[in-house]
Design an enzyme around this catalytic site. Structure first.
Site: not given
Length: 264
Positions: A71, A115, A118, A138
């Site tokens: 992200a 992300g 994911e 993360e």
């Protein structure tokens, strides 16, 4: 070869190869970091592809060196809890892939982290280039995965490996990812898109009705007990006999010819 047209999006490139749509993450200066705008555009793009009857399968990919590095931390960092909560951060525009009824293939090369990992796991299956690396780093930022990383990764690879990856941020390469069930197969990176599109075309040649139901059946397996899952499968299987495609497929098999599926 894919047909390339001007993209209506700023952060995505959209191509077509017959009935296969190819969605390419396109923020090269940011290692394809998944910004709010990119995920808004991904949602809009999948809405459009879902509504287009000529699209039978979708491939999501990045570049040869990076699928998505995660992200967008620069965008995410300043957020307060109140903002994240009231905006329903991540839920609002990250979940569209999971609701797509058409098959979605992730073609992953290079870094697929945070992300990005994911997002790939939200797809129906992952084909990896031999240079792919997967991870949920993360924890190094003082946070945890927030888009299903602790949940989908555990279901894919098991508790022990997921716990190690989430708690230490360790990355795994394509060979280990295939061995532990995170990816369906590994191919040379130069052949990645060709193999992903080939898989998409195979799916696109089949009955879209049976493909859609088969996708639902496999997904139900993650959400229910074995007995309930088998019962659901049985009812869906029986319902396929209401469609012309079932008659066409079985008649073609008996007549030793290629079936023509119309989605009816």
């Amino acid at each position: 070869m894919p047909e390339t047209a001007p993209s209506p999006y700023e952060t995505l490139l959209l191509d077509r190869d017959e009935a296969v749509a190819i969605v390419r993450l396109n923020r090269p200066d940011a290692l394809n970091a998944l910004s709010d705008r990119l995920m808004d555009e991904m949602t809009a793009c999948l809405d459009a592809l879902e509504a287009d009857p000529s699209v039978r399968a979708i491939v999501i990919t990045g570049s040869d060196k990076v699928f998505a590095a995660g992200a967008d931390i620069k965008e995410m960092g300043p957020k307060t809890y109140a903002e994240a909560f009231t905006q329903d951060f991540l839920t609002r525009n990250w979940e569209r892939v999971t609701r797509c009824r058409k098959p979605v293939i992730a073609a992953v090369a290079g870094h697929c982290l945070g992300g990005g990992c994911e997002l790939a796991m939200m797809c129906d299956f992952i084909i990896a280039g031999d240079n792919a690396q997967f991870g949920q780093p993360e924890i190094n930022l003082g946070i945890t995965p927030g888009v299903g990383g602790t949940q989908r990764l555990t279901r894919f690879v098991g508790k022990s490996k997921a716990m190690e990856m989430v708690l230490t941020g360790r990355r795994i390469d394509a060979v280990e990812a295939e061995r532990c069930g995170l990816v369906s197969r590994v191919v040379p990176v130069a052949e990645l898109m060709g193999e992903a599109i080939k898989a998409g075309k195979k799916i696109a040649s089949l009955s879209p009705l049976s493909v859609m139901m088969a996708k639902e059946m496999v997904n139900v397996a993650y959400e229910t007990t074995l007995a309930e899952g088998v019962r659901y499968e049985r009812r869906q299987f029986q319902s396929l006999f209401a469609f012309d495609d079932q008659k066409e497929g079985m008649t073609a098999f008996v007549e030793k010819r290629k079936p023509t599926f119309k989605g009816t």
